[in-house]
Design an enzyme around this catalytic site. Structure first.
Site, PDB file in Angstrom:
ATOM      1  CE  LYS A 181      17.531 -45.744  19.157  1.00  0.00           C
ATOM      2  NZ  LYS A 181      16.122 -46.180  18.912  1.00  0.00           N
ATOM      3  CD  GLU A 256      16.155 -29.716  22.643  1.00  0.00           C
ATOM      4  OE1 GLU A 256      15.332 -30.147  21.832  1.00  0.00           O
ATOM      5  OE2 GLU A 256      16.954 -28.812  22.402  1.00  0.00           O
ATOM      6  CB  CYS A 289       7.682 -32.337  24.392  1.00  0.00           C
ATOM      7  SG  CYS A 289       8.260 -31.196  23.119  1.00  0.00           S
ATOM      8  CD  GLU A 386       5.929 -35.778  29.030  1.00  0.00           C
ATOM      9  OE1 GLU A 386       6.762 -36.683  29.214  1.00  0.00           O
ATOM     10  OE2 GLU A 386       6.086 -34.870  28.198  1.00  0.00           O
TER      11      GLU A 386
HETATM   12  P1  NAD Z   1      12.068 -42.289  25.248  1.00  0.00           P
HETATM   13  O1  NAD Z   1      12.937 -41.612  26.250  1.00  0.00           O
HETATM   14  O2  NAD Z   1      11.440 -43.572  25.607  1.00  0.00           O
HETATM   15  O3  NAD Z   1      12.880 -42.575  23.899  1.00  0.00           O
HETATM   16  C1  NAD Z   1      13.538 -41.555  23.177  1.00  0.00           C
HETATM   17  C2  NAD Z   1      14.660 -42.169  22.354  1.00  0.00           C
HETATM   18  O4  NAD Z   1      15.623 -42.729  23.244  1.00  0.00           O
HETATM   19  C3  NAD Z   1      14.222 -43.305  21.439  1.00  0.00           C
HETATM   20  O5  NAD Z   1      14.919 -43.210  20.208  1.00  0.00           O
HETATM   21  C4  NAD Z   1      14.674 -44.545  22.190  1.00  0.00           C
HETATM   22  O6  NAD Z   1      14.952 -45.628  21.338  1.00  0.00           O
HETATM   23  C5  NAD Z   1      15.942 -44.048  22.828  1.00  0.00           C
HETATM   24  N1  NAD Z   1      16.375 -44.791  24.023  1.00  0.00           N
HETATM   25  C6  NAD Z   1      15.592 -45.419  24.934  1.00  0.00           C
HETATM   26  N2  NAD Z   1      16.367 -45.998  25.886  1.00  0.00           N
HETATM   27  C7  NAD Z   1      17.656 -45.723  25.566  1.00  0.00           C
HETATM   28  C8  NAD Z   1      18.913 -46.029  26.152  1.00  0.00           C
HETATM   29  N3  NAD Z   1      18.998 -46.748  27.288  1.00  0.00           N
HETATM   30  N4  NAD Z   1      20.033 -45.575  25.566  1.00  0.00           N
HETATM   31  C9  NAD Z   1      19.959 -44.834  24.441  1.00  0.00           C
HETATM   32  N5  NAD Z   1      18.804 -44.517  23.815  1.00  0.00           N
HETATM   33  C10 NAD Z   1      17.659 -44.952  24.380  1.00  0.00           C
HETATM   34  O7  NAD Z   1      10.989 -41.203  24.833  1.00  0.00           O
HETATM   35  P2  NAD Z   1       9.747 -41.397  23.872  1.00  0.00           P
HETATM   36  O8  NAD Z   1       8.701 -42.176  24.582  1.00  0.00           O
HETATM   37  O9  NAD Z   1      10.246 -41.852  22.546  1.00  0.00           O
HETATM   38  O10 NAD Z   1       9.264 -39.878  23.688  1.00  0.00           O
HETATM   39  C11 NAD Z   1       8.373 -39.228  24.526  1.00  0.00           C
HETATM   40  C12 NAD Z   1       9.116 -38.285  25.437  1.00  0.00           C
HETATM   41  O11 NAD Z   1       9.887 -37.347  24.673  1.00  0.00           O
HETATM   42  C13 NAD Z   1       8.165 -37.424  26.264  1.00  0.00           C
HETATM   43  O12 NAD Z   1       8.649 -37.331  27.573  1.00  0.00           O
HETATM   44  C14 NAD Z   1       8.230 -36.069  25.576  1.00  0.00           C
HETATM   45  O13 NAD Z   1       7.880 -34.978  26.379  1.00  0.00           O
HETATM   46  C15 NAD Z   1       9.656 -36.026  25.161  1.00  0.00           C
HETATM   47  N6  NAD Z   1       9.879 -35.038  24.098  1.00  0.00           N
HETATM   48  C16 NAD Z   1      10.578 -33.904  24.404  1.00  0.00           C
HETATM   49  C17 NAD Z   1      10.774 -32.929  23.425  1.00  0.00           C
HETATM   50  C18 NAD Z   1      11.531 -31.657  23.729  1.00  0.00           C
HETATM   51  O14 NAD Z   1      11.922 -30.960  22.788  1.00  0.00           O
HETATM   52  N7  NAD Z   1      11.756 -31.310  24.985  1.00  0.00           N
HETATM   53  C19 NAD Z   1      10.271 -33.135  22.143  1.00  0.00           C
HETATM   54  C20 NAD Z   1       9.556 -34.287  21.876  1.00  0.00           C
HETATM   55  C21 NAD Z   1       9.364 -35.240  22.868  1.00  0.00           C
END
Ligand code: NAD
Length: 490
Positions: A181, A256, A289, A386
């Site tokens: 997804k 993650e 991240c 963050e």
């Molecule tokens: P997000 O949590 O808003 O979304 C991530 C994914 O989850 C997207 O594909 C989104 O469509 C999906 N999603 C959202 N709500 C959902 C639900 N209820 N059920 C299932 N899927 C759902 O995060 P974002 O804004 O896309 O990304 C930024 C975040 O990601 C930051 O906090 C960043 O630190 C983190 N991040 C972490 C790593 C790591 O390796 N630790 C790497 C990159 C980014």
């Protein structure tokens, strides 16, 4: 039916789902714009429960044959998949940059090659998975890494192609099938991934791409009862929601998540290298991240080091991420720009001292200035939350205990960076900082065989090397009593 496509940076990208080896449309679609200049990138299929059900059913029916191939049978297919990624590196990089505003050169030279490596590395590692036997006085424990079933793989927008292969690689190498997804703010590169896998001979149903909004397509996917694994990279808040779905069905989940990582600089460090690396935290507009967003400097070199950082940041060009000279591109979306600006405005209103930046960059649009706040306390929102933008904080420490206390003073524990000239001191500090990865005199070096993940609210579990297979496999012990079989011919 031919798939809906959009032309992005001269590359045709299918915008429907990819399920069971073919494109599947949805009645609903969502709009997608480029953060570079707001240009329209075309609409994308918005899946819901029906499409999630279809994708999981396809993955479920493809599972037995893919699992039965074994690591050796899967290896040539996955190698072709990795080669196909490299062959289309320019297309993938251009589409990713148009879609999420990340630096084109970084995508071309680092992220896409790394994505190919994610596929080939785990395909090779899987060859040795079932070679482990643990000897015991009475039995031989034959440890087996069996494929688990259907994996739901959910990724964020800051590096969707690379981060998705980080999951697809080990999941498929282990013999699982997958439903990806992609993030709705950068959905296009994962569509290319589906085409490349298909052309490489990944059988229909083994890798499916379900497009859509997180709360709709993502929610339907993670609540599907036929999942064996959920691997999620994204925000801590979303992980809490998905974790509830995983708990209801006792589905193993790896997370993650976000970070607020410390960047400690000791007085005896190579200050020029440290200053360049601090400036590097603004790359991709800080939407990284692992970024070390809290600069924690030994007091006795504070002012000298600040001038070095100021000079290094002054060299950072903010602008179009397709320009090779650019180091800081746009924020991903107007909503995210407003979120970042909100953090900055509240920090200013709360009395934090703005060292540089603090607002929209001259480039206009979604471009935000590299920003640094001093005069912050650890309990301030800007020290704790963050931001996921080009916004850093600056604090000074007097002794190592204070540095460690500052480093550990948030709920996060994703990563940390330490610049220090004394090995024994560096190791003493590094051992006390709570983080999944702690870099000493370097940053962002990631060995695929090393564990990667977050502590505290930065995640659950570790991936990388065998840790990925610990998650994606059902690990079984076949314990055989020694001497319990008649020798042949006896
Ligand atoms: P997000 O949590 O808003 O979304 C991530 C994914 O989850 C997207 O594909 C989104 O469509 C999906 N999603 C959202 N709500 C959902 C639900 N209820 N059920 C299932 N899927 C759902 O995060 P974002 O804004 O896309 O990304 C930024 C975040 O990601 C930051 O906090 C960043 O630190 C983190 N991040 C972490 C790593 C790591 O390796 N630790 C790497 C990159 C980014």
């Amino acid at each position: 039916m031919p798939s809906a496509t959009t032309m992005v940076a001269g590359v045709a990208v299918a915008t429907d789902h990819f399920i069971n080896g073919r494109r599947v449309p949805s009645a609903e679609r969502f709009e997608n714009a480029s953060p570079i200049d707001g240009s329209d990138l075309g609409s994308v299929a918005a899946g819901g429960k029906a499409e999630a059900d279809m994708a999981v059913a396809a993955a479920k029916s493809a599972f037995p044959a893919w699992a039965a191939l074994g690591p050796k049978g899967r290896l040539p297919i996955l190698k072709r998949f990795a080669d196909g990624i490299l062959a289309r590196a320019a297309d993938i990089a251009a589409v990713e940059t148009a879609d999420n505003g990340s630096l084109l050169a970084g995508n071309l030279h680092r992220m896409v090659p790394r994505a190919a490596q994610n596929i080939s590395f785990f395909a090779e590692w899987a060859l040795g998975l079932n070679d482990h036997a643990i000897d015991h006085a009475e039995v031989v424990n034959n440890v087996r890494y069996d494929p688990a079933g259907v994996a739901a793989l959910i990724t964020p927008w800051n590096a969707p192609f690379m981060l998705t292969t980080w999951k697809v690689g080990p999941a498929l190498a282990a013999g699982n099938t997958a439903v990806v997804k992609p993030p709705e703010w950068a959905p296009l590169s994962c569509s290319l991934m589906a085409d490349i896998a298909h052309e490489a001979g990944v059988p229909p149903g083994v890798l499916n791409v379900l497009q859509g909004i997180g709360e709709e397509a993502g929610d339907a996917l993670v609540n599907h009862p036929d999942l064996a694994r959920i691997s999620f990279t994204g925000s801590t808040d979303t992980a809490k929601i998905i974790g509830q779905a995983a708990a209801r069905s006792i589905t193993a989940m790896s997370s993650e998540l976000g970070g607020k990582s410390p960047f400690i600089v000791c007085a005896d460090a190579d200050l020029d290298a440290a200053a360049q690396t601090v400036a590097g935290q603004y790359i991709n507009a800080g939407q990284v991240c692992l970024a070390g967003t809290r600069i924690i400097v030994e007091a006795k070199i504070e002012s000298a080091f600040l001038e070095k950082v100021r000079a290094a940041v002054g060299q950072m060009t903010v602008g179009d991420p397709r320009d090779p000279a650019t180091r800081v591109g746009p924020l991903i979306h107007p909503d995210h720009f407003a979120r970042v600006a909100g953090f900055v405005d509240r920090a200013k209103a709360g009395g934090a001292q703005l060292l540089w930046g603090g607002g929209r960059a001259a480039a206009g649009g979604l471009y935000f200035q590299p920003t640094m706040f001093a005069g912050v306390s650890l309990s301030d929102e800007i020290s704790q939350k963050e931001v996921f933008g080009p916004v850093l904080t600056w604090q000074a420490f007097r002794d190592d205990a204070e540095a460690v206390a500052m480093a550990n003073g948030t709920e996060y524990g994703l990563a940390g960076t330490l610049f220090c000239g004394d090995e024994a001191r560096a190791m003493r500090i590094a051992e006390q900082v709570v983080a999944g990865t702690l870099w000493v005199n370097c940053f962002f070096v990631r060995d695929l065989s090393a564990p990667f993940g977050g502590s505290r609210i930065s995640g659950i579990g570790r991936e990388g090397g065998t840790h990925s297979f610990d998650f994606y496999c059902d690990i079984k012990n076949i314990a055989v009593r020694k001497g319990s079989f008649m020798a042949k011919g006896a």
